[in-house]
Design an enzyme around this catalytic site. Structure first.
Site, mmCIF file in Angstrom:
data_model
loop_
_atom_site.group_PDB
_atom_site.id
_atom_site.type_symbol
_atom_site.label_atom_id
_atom_site.label_comp_id
_atom_site.label_asym_id
_atom_site.label_seq_id
_atom_site.Cartn_x
_atom_site.Cartn_y
_atom_site.Cartn_z
ATOM 1 N N ASP A 195 -17.089 28.414 49.440
ATOM 2 C CA ASP A 195 -15.751 28.457 50.044
ATOM 3 C C ASP A 195 -15.698 27.561 51.288
ATOM 4 O O ASP A 195 -14.636 27.377 51.890
ATOM 5 C CB ASP A 195 -15.295 29.891 50.337
ATOM 6 N N SER A 196 -16.858 26.949 51.622
ATOM 7 C CA SER A 196 -16.861 25.897 52.635
ATOM 8 C C SER A 196 -15.975 24.732 52.185
ATOM 9 O O SER A 196 -15.660 23.848 52.979
ATOM 10 C CB SER A 196 -18.293 25.405 52.913
ATOM 11 N N ASP B 113 -18.197 30.853 45.137
ATOM 12 C CA ASP B 113 -17.879 31.915 46.094
ATOM 13 C C ASP B 113 -16.639 32.704 45.684
ATOM 14 O O ASP B 113 -15.621 32.112 45.303
ATOM 15 C CB ASP B 113 -17.563 31.288 47.472
ATOM 16 N N LYS C 78 -20.736 34.340 44.121
ATOM 17 C CA LYS C 78 -21.425 34.719 45.371
ATOM 18 C C LYS C 78 -20.487 35.623 46.170
ATOM 19 O O LYS C 78 -19.291 35.324 46.282
ATOM 20 C CB LYS C 78 -21.811 33.488 46.196
ATOM 21 N N GLU D 19 -20.126 37.614 49.892
ATOM 22 C CA GLU D 19 -20.646 37.774 51.262
ATOM 23 C C GLU D 19 -20.639 39.250 51.660
ATOM 24 O O GLU D 19 -19.661 39.959 51.411
ATOM 25 C CB GLU D 19 -19.773 36.986 52.248
ATOM 26 N N GLU E 170 -28.324 33.248 55.742
ATOM 27 C CA GLU E 170 -27.797 32.141 56.548
ATOM 28 C C GLU E 170 -27.999 32.396 58.044
ATOM 29 O O GLU E 170 -27.625 33.455 58.581
ATOM 30 C CB GLU E 170 -26.287 31.957 56.245
HETATM 31 O O1 KIV Z 1 -19.660 28.175 51.335
HETATM 32 C C1 KIV Z 1 -20.794 27.709 51.546
HETATM 33 O O2 KIV Z 1 -21.013 26.489 51.605
HETATM 34 C C2 KIV Z 1 -21.898 28.642 51.722
HETATM 35 C C3 KIV Z 1 -23.223 28.067 52.054
HETATM 36 C C4 KIV Z 1 -23.257 27.670 53.470
HETATM 37 C C5 KIV Z 1 -24.346 29.002 51.711
HETATM 38 O O3 KIV Z 1 -21.702 29.818 51.627
#
Ligand code: KIV
Length: 286
Positions: free
Chosen positions: A43-44, A82, A111, A113, A180
């Site tokens: 989600d980055s 994510d 993924k 969180e 992280e």
């Molecule tokens: O969204 C992302 O890029 C991440 C990584 C930093 C692990 O969650």
């Protein structure tokens, strides 16, 4: 990595897992051509591709669209996507619809969180047939709760809490765990205590693998240079030089040259674009 089954195998054989984020078709083709084990459509994307200052604006639709593009460019890679901010914190129906949309776009896993307060939904997703990668430590979706992007688990109490959370993630059925921005020492303890692999980002060398953001490792994000990022190439300067050279050659009249221009005698009916995708075999452009 062909499937989720390769993650425990890698840990049992002490083979390090490499993961990189990726968000678009062209970059995915580049990653596809490498030995990197797996892709995270993180989600980055909200920051790297959409210019936001946090991951919070990422939506399920955004994650699904980027996942579909990455899957087209990297058909052989294991792809994890994510679940974006709050997507699993509403009704179960809404959570499952989000999971369905993203998985249908080509992800092989999701993924999630954090774990506190979401153990049941985490387990439900796993038991519904969706492999889940956990994520603890500096979970960017909680940036406002942390008061900024700060190193986590620095006190003995916070380290004990991280270990307990990691055990919960494993018990909920995760196939691996991202750690992280936590100290190397606690990441190593977590890695030793879990049977599933850990994938670190800013978590030192004691993890079972490492993940970096595509733009960071290729040096495309000049403003962002935290301690844990290694830039393997100065991509920003490299592309900047090429773009300036293009500009200069356009203005000086040296681009395009005769061999880069069409001639009716030799080019009648020439194809300028491949009809099939490059990864499906055709290299012909003319
Ligand atoms: O969204 C992302 O890029 C991440 C990584 C930093 C692990 O969650």
């Amino acid at each position: 990595m062909k499937s989720v089954l390769d993650f425990p195998k890698a840990k049992s054989k002490n083979e390090m897992i490499s993961m990189v984020t990726c968000y678009d078709y062209t970059s995915a083709r580049l990653v596809e051509s490498t030995a990197i084990d797996c892709i995270l459509v993180g989600d980055s994307v909200a920051m790297t591709m959409h210019g936001h200052d946090s991951t919070l604006p990422a939506t399920v639709e955004m994650m699904a669209a980027h996942t579909a593009a990455v899957r087209k460019g990297a058909p052989s890679k294991f792809i994890v996507t994510d679940l974006p901010f709050l997507a699993h914190r509403g009704s179960l129906d809404r959570t499952l619809e989000a999971a369905r949309l993203i998985m249908a776009s080509g992800a092989q896993a999701l993924k999630i969180e954090g774990i506190d307060g979401s153990e049941d939904v985490f387990k439900h997703i796993v038991q519904s047939g969706v492999p889940v990668l956990g994520h603890l430590g500096l979970t960017p979706q909680s940036v406002h709760q942390f008061g900024g992007f700060k190193v986590q688990a620095t006190s003995p109490e916070a380290q004990e809490m991280l270990l307990q959370q990691a055990l919960k993630v494993e018990a909920a059925g995760a196939f691996a765990l991202v750690l992280e921005c936590v100290p190397t020492s606690i990441a190593k303890i977590v890695t030793e205590r879990l049977s599933i692999p850990t994938i670190g980002i800013g978590a030192g060398a004691g993890c079972s693998g490492q993940v970096l953001v595509f733009q960071d490792l290729l040096g495309l994000n000049r403003e962002f240079k935290p301690k844990f990022v290694r830039t393997f190439v100065d991509g920003f300067s490299m592309f900047q030089t090429a773009l300036n050279q293009f500009d200069q050659e356009v203005k000086s009249g040296t681009f395009p040259a005769a061999h880069e221009s069409f001639n009716p005698k030799v080019d009648a009916g020439a194809h300028v674009k491949p009809i099939s995708k490059p990864h499906e075999g055709s290299e012909a452009t003319q």
